[in-house]
Write an enzyme that holds these catalytic residues in place. Structure first.
Site, PDB file in Angstrom:
ATOM      1  N   LYS A 165       0.844  -1.203   0.000  1.00 53.36           N
ATOM      2  CA  LYS A 165       0.000   0.000   0.000  1.00 53.36           C
ATOM      3  C   LYS A 165       0.878   1.251   0.000  1.00 53.36           C
ATOM      4  CE  LYS A 165      -3.917  -2.335   2.024  1.00 53.36           C
ATOM      5  NZ  LYS A 165      -4.650  -2.782   3.205  1.00 53.36           N
ATOM      6  N   GLN A 189      -4.932  -1.637   9.338  1.00 49.59           N
ATOM      7  CA  GLN A 189      -4.780  -2.956   8.728  1.00 49.59           C
ATOM      8  C   GLN A 189      -5.333  -4.036   9.659  1.00 49.59           C
ATOM      9  OE1 GLN A 189      -3.377  -3.511   5.534  1.00 49.59           O
ATOM     10  NE2 GLN A 189      -4.150  -5.571   5.853  1.00 49.59           N
ATOM     11  N   ASP A 213     -11.477   2.556   3.525  1.00 52.67           N
ATOM     12  CA  ASP A 213     -11.813   1.142   3.376  1.00 52.67           C
ATOM     13  C   ASP A 213     -13.326   0.961   3.220  1.00 52.67           C
ATOM     14  OD1 ASP A 213      -9.790  -0.681   3.147  1.00 52.67           O
ATOM     15  OD2 ASP A 213      -9.491  -0.970   5.301  1.00 52.67           O
TER      16      ASP A 213
END
Ligand code: NAP
Length: 299
Positions: free
Chosen positions: A54, A98, A121
């Site tokens: 990422k 995460q 997200d």
């Protein structure tokens, strides 16, 4: 019949190029650099690989990448303090934590702490609710990536029968909502669905997100259907000792003989997920600054 292979890797590279062009324009015209903050709690090796990927792709499109690596025993209060600071930071437009996080932390509470406008997200209850009510929010990255691939492949999806196998909050439910917004007739199937092969055979668009290797066989697929394989199962590589191999939920070789188009695993849906994370960060940045959203990068 041999189906078209939907090349998600190439498509994602195109999306990232498009994002990089928008980022350059934001910097040149407005002096704004979109910023993505990623929080990693603990040292899970797979998560470290994802976070590194990422970071690399964020920097490659010209965005600012902020990494916050916290020890595995970080308390909820300390994690929330980091999230609060990022929520308040105007140079940060997207925040993600995460997952999985260590057991003493609650994932739903962590997501809920992130400002929904920065929840790139798309996992918060607020963003799920906005999607379900057809309002503007941030959409979970993997379903958004599948939508982009389907739009590219099919154009107008109105009136098509779509079947999504899997009903998770992360994927199945938002995917179903997105297909509904495209005016598909949507069925969301799951482990209790009766006669799943028969349900799948109705689908012009079949999306599998289960995590059971090669479950979807040729006789589950309507001839000419578009098949999107989201599932990932890692098995020991049959020919390379010590290496692993990824399998999707769809028996790829069989699907290629029946379908019109199929995403491979790897190289199909997977690369779209980070591309859509960057797309969401760009979108969040534009919204935060009252600028027009980039076309083709949102639901
Ligand atoms: P999940 O939360 O475990 O959900 C799996 C879903 O599959 C559940 O709704 C479950 O039904 C259903 N299911 C399980 N066994 C089934 C069966 N025999 N027949 C029909 N449905 C069945 O998983 P997820 O997070 O949605 O992820 C699904 C897969 O996609 C995983 O392999 C994951 O690794 C992959 N994935 C890939 C990406 C990517 O970037 N490529 C991103 C996200 C997920 P119930 O609800 O009834 O239990």
């Amino acid at each position: 019949m041999t189906a078209t292979v939907i090349d998600g890797k190439a498509f994602a590279a195109g999306v990232r190029e498009d994002i990089a062009t928008h980022v350059t324009r934001l910097k040149d015209d407005h002096g704004i650099t979109p910023g993505l903050a990623v929080i990693l709690v603990g040292a899970d090796p797979a998560s470290e690989v994802y976070v590194a990927a990422k970071h690399k792709q964020t920097v490659e499109v010209g965005m600012a990448s902020f990494e916050h690596k916290l020890p595995g025993d970080t308390s909820e209060a300390d994690l929330f303090a980091v999230i609060d600071q990022l929520n308040a930071d105007p140079t940060v437009h997207g925040i993600l934590c995460q997952f999985p996080v260590p057991d003493h932390l609650n994932e739903r509470a962590v997501v809920a702490r992130i400002d929904p406008a920065k929840d790139v997200d798309g996992l918060s209850v607020v963003n799920a609710g906005l999607l379900a009510s057809g309002e503007t929010g941030l959409v979970s990255c993997t379903p958004l990536g599948c939508l982009m691939l389907l739009r590219d492949q099919l154009g107008n999806m109105s009136g098509k029968e779509a079947v999504v196998i899997g009903r998770s909050n992360l994927f199945g439910k938002p995917m179903g909502q997105l297909l509904l917004q495209e005016n598909c007739t949507v069925t969301i199937a799951h482990s209790r669905t009766a006669d799943l092969p028969e349900v799948c055979r109705r689908a012009d668009i079949l999306v599998a997100a289960v995590g059971r290797a090669e479950m979807v066989k040729a006789d589950w697929i309507k001839p000419g259907a578009t098949v999107i394989d989201v599932g990932i199962t890692r098995i020991p590589h049959p020919e390379k000792p010590g290496k692993s191999k990824l399998l999707g939920d769809v028996d790829y070789a069989e699907a290629m003989t029946v379908a019109n188009a199929v995403t491979p695993v790897p190289g199909g849906v997977g690369p779209m997920t980070i591309a859509c994370l960057l797309a969401n960060t760009l979108t969040a940045c534009c919204r935060a600054n009252g600028l027009a959203e980039p076309e083709g990068l949102t639901a």
